[in-house]
Design an enzyme around this catalytic site. Sequence first.
Site, PDB file in Angstrom:
ATOM      1  N   GLN A   1     -14.765  -8.391   0.408  1.00 53.96           N
ATOM      2  CA  GLN A   1     -13.689  -7.401   0.513  1.00 53.96           C
ATOM      3  C   GLN A   1     -14.245  -6.160   1.209  1.00 53.96           C
ATOM      4  O   GLN A   1     -15.400  -5.797   1.010  1.00 53.96           O
ATOM      5  CB  GLN A   1     -13.223  -7.047  -0.903  1.00 53.96           C
ATOM      6  CG  GLN A   1     -12.087  -6.079  -0.986  1.00 53.96           C
ATOM      7  CD  GLN A   1     -11.601  -5.964  -2.429  1.00 53.96           C
ATOM      8  OE1 GLN A   1     -11.246  -6.949  -3.053  1.00 53.96           O
ATOM      9  NE2 GLN A   1     -11.589  -4.759  -2.949  1.00 53.96           N
TER      10      GLN A   1
ATOM     11  N   ARG B   1     -14.294  10.662  -6.903  1.00 49.80           N
ATOM     12  CA  ARG B   1     -13.759   9.327  -7.177  1.00 49.80           C
ATOM     13  C   ARG B   1     -14.838   8.567  -7.937  1.00 49.80           C
ATOM     14  O   ARG B   1     -15.993   8.568  -7.551  1.00 49.80           O
ATOM     15  CB  ARG B   1     -13.416   8.599  -5.883  1.00 49.80           C
ATOM     16  CG  ARG B   1     -12.273   9.235  -5.110  1.00 49.80           C
ATOM     17  CD  ARG B   1     -12.018   8.443  -3.832  1.00 49.80           C
ATOM     18  NE  ARG B   1     -11.067   9.101  -2.969  1.00 49.80           N
ATOM     19  CZ  ARG B   1      -9.798   8.735  -2.841  1.00 49.80           C
ATOM     20  NH1 ARG B   1      -9.326   7.716  -3.519  1.00 49.80           N
ATOM     21  NH2 ARG B   1      -9.003   9.382  -2.016  1.00 49.80           N
TER      22      ARG B   1
ATOM     23  N   HIS C   1     -16.891   3.790 -10.965  1.00 45.19           N
ATOM     24  CA  HIS C   1     -16.275   2.473 -11.124  1.00 45.19           C
ATOM     25  C   HIS C   1     -17.305   1.344 -11.078  1.00 45.19           C
ATOM     26  O   HIS C   1     -18.277   1.424 -10.336  1.00 45.19           O
ATOM     27  CB  HIS C   1     -15.274   2.210  -9.996  1.00 45.19           C
ATOM     28  CG  HIS C   1     -14.263   3.285  -9.824  1.00 45.19           C
ATOM     29  ND1 HIS C   1     -13.912   3.762  -8.582  1.00 45.19           N
ATOM     30  CD2 HIS C   1     -13.533   3.994 -10.720  1.00 45.19           C
ATOM     31  CE1 HIS C   1     -12.991   4.706  -8.727  1.00 45.19           C
ATOM     32  NE2 HIS C   1     -12.749   4.869 -10.004  1.00 45.19           N
TER      33      HIS C   1
ATOM     34  N   LYS D   1     -22.266  -3.397  -3.551  1.00 51.35           N
ATOM     35  CA  LYS D   1     -21.478  -2.572  -2.632  1.00 51.35           C
ATOM     36  C   LYS D   1     -22.398  -1.974  -1.582  1.00 51.35           C
ATOM     37  O   LYS D   1     -23.525  -1.584  -1.878  1.00 51.35           O
ATOM     38  CB  LYS D   1     -20.799  -1.411  -3.367  1.00 51.35           C
ATOM     39  CG  LYS D   1     -19.761  -1.808  -4.367  1.00 51.35           C
ATOM     40  CD  LYS D   1     -19.165  -0.565  -5.038  1.00 51.35           C
ATOM     41  CE  LYS D   1     -18.177  -0.950  -6.106  1.00 51.35           C
ATOM     42  NZ  LYS D   1     -17.645   0.238  -6.795  1.00 51.35           N
TER      43      LYS D   1
ATOM     44  N   HIS E   1     -20.305   3.199  -9.458  1.00 51.79           N
ATOM     45  CA  HIS E   1     -20.343   3.973  -8.220  1.00 51.79           C
ATOM     46  C   HIS E   1     -19.267   5.046  -8.231  1.00 51.79           C
ATOM     47  O   HIS E   1     -18.159   4.831  -8.698  1.00 51.79           O
ATOM     48  CB  HIS E   1     -20.118   3.050  -7.014  1.00 51.79           C
ATOM     49  CG  HIS E   1     -19.962   3.799  -5.739  1.00 51.79           C
ATOM     50  ND1 HIS E   1     -18.740   3.978  -5.120  1.00 51.79           N
ATOM     51  CD2 HIS E   1     -20.878   4.451  -4.981  1.00 51.79           C
ATOM     52  CE1 HIS E   1     -18.923   4.699  -4.021  1.00 51.79           C
ATOM     53  NE2 HIS E   1     -20.194   4.998  -3.916  1.00 51.79           N
TER      54      HIS E   1
ATOM     55  N   TYR F   1     -16.351   0.799   2.374  1.00 47.10           N
ATOM     56  CA  TYR F   1     -17.041   0.077   1.314  1.00 47.10           C
ATOM     57  C   TYR F   1     -16.990  -1.409   1.633  1.00 47.10           C
ATOM     58  O   TYR F   1     -15.911  -1.949   1.831  1.00 47.10           O
ATOM     59  CB  TYR F   1     -16.323   0.193  -0.024  1.00 47.10           C
ATOM     60  CG  TYR F   1     -15.908   1.530  -0.526  1.00 47.10           C
ATOM     61  CD1 TYR F   1     -16.510   2.059  -1.663  1.00 47.10           C
ATOM     62  CD2 TYR F   1     -14.860   2.238   0.063  1.00 47.10           C
ATOM     63  CE1 TYR F   1     -16.085   3.275  -2.184  1.00 47.10           C
ATOM     64  CE2 TYR F   1     -14.442   3.446  -0.451  1.00 47.10           C
ATOM     65  CZ  TYR F   1     -15.060   3.960  -1.582  1.00 47.10           C
ATOM     66  OH  TYR F   1     -14.643   5.144  -2.097  1.00 47.10           O
TER      67      TYR F   1
ATOM     68  N   GLU G   1     -12.256  -4.535 -14.394  1.00 48.90           N
ATOM     69  CA  GLU G   1     -12.708  -3.218 -13.948  1.00 48.90           C
ATOM     70  C   GLU G   1     -13.070  -2.356 -15.151  1.00 48.90           C
ATOM     71  O   GLU G   1     -12.536  -2.515 -16.246  1.00 48.90           O
ATOM     72  CB  GLU G   1     -11.660  -2.531 -13.079  1.00 48.90           C
ATOM     73  CG  GLU G   1     -10.502  -1.944 -13.831  1.00 48.90           C
ATOM     74  CD  GLU G   1      -9.548  -1.171 -12.934  1.00 48.90           C
ATOM     75  OE1 GLU G   1      -9.938  -0.782 -11.823  1.00 48.90           O
ATOM     76  OE2 GLU G   1      -8.422  -0.957 -13.359  1.00 48.90           O
TER      77      GLU G   1
ATOM     78  N   ARG H   1      -6.507   7.882 -13.712  1.00 47.10           N
ATOM     79  CA  ARG H   1      -7.316   6.736 -14.154  1.00 47.10           C
ATOM     80  C   ARG H   1      -8.764   7.140 -14.368  1.00 47.10           C
ATOM     81  O   ARG H   1      -9.372   6.837 -15.394  1.00 47.10           O
ATOM     82  CB  ARG H   1      -7.226   5.595 -13.145  1.00 47.10           C
ATOM     83  CG  ARG H   1      -8.051   4.372 -13.556  1.00 47.10           C
ATOM     84  CD  ARG H   1      -8.029   3.295 -12.519  1.00 47.10           C
ATOM     85  NE  ARG H   1      -8.847   3.678 -11.387  1.00 47.10           N
ATOM     86  CZ  ARG H   1      -9.540   2.837 -10.641  1.00 47.10           C
ATOM     87  NH1 ARG H   1      -9.492   1.557 -10.876  1.00 47.10           N
ATOM     88  NH2 ARG H   1     -10.262   3.260  -9.641  1.00 47.10           N
TER      89      ARG H   1
END
Length: 186
Positions: A49, A62, A65, A75, A122, A135, A146, A170
Site C-alpha cells: 500500500q 499525526r 499509529h 513503513k 509512527h 508512506y 489498528e 481519533r
Amino acid sequence: MSDLRLHELPLVGLFALEHKVHGDERGRFARLFCAGSLAACGQPLAIRQINHSISRQRGTVRGLHFQRPPHSEAKLITCLRGAVWDVAVDVRAGSPTFLHWHAEHLEAGDGRSLLLPPGFAHGFQALSDDAELLYLHSADYSPEYEAGLSVHDPRLAIAWPLPIENLSPRDASHPLLSDQFQGVRL
C-alpha cells in the site's frame, strides 16, 4: 554503488535511508525505493500500500499509529514537501528498546527517508505549512487491527519541537499507556 544507503539508528531495526540525488541544470532525480537494494542490505520490503498525506498547518501532529499482528507493517516514510519531525516508537514486546522513541528531521529534497520495521508506532509533526509525506507500507490497512499511542503520554515523554496543533479526534482518543501494556508480539 547503490542509489540507496541505510544508516542504523538508536532503536534496533530502525534505519534512516539515504537516497543518492542526481542533479543538473534540468533539476533533480532520486530513486525513493528499490526492493533489490533494500534486500541486498538485509531489509527486504514488499510494498502492499502507498499513502500520501498533506498537513496544512505547521505544528499539526499525526499519530502515533501501528497495526497489531497479524497485520503489523513496515513503513518507509519520505517527505515530499516542507519538513516534518518524524517519530518512531518501539512497541515490540521483549525488545531492548521497548517504548523508546527516536525522531528524525525529514525535509523535502534532503535525500532521506525513515524505514520502520513491523512493531513500531509512527507519527510526525509538521514543521512547515503544507508538509507532504509519502508512506510505503508492507501490509494492507486493517481497521480492526489498528492501534495507537497518545502523543501526550508521559511514559513516552516525546519532546515535540512545537506546540501540538490539529490533533484528530481519533488520535486525541488514544489512551495513555497502562502497566498492562506488554507491546506487540511479532
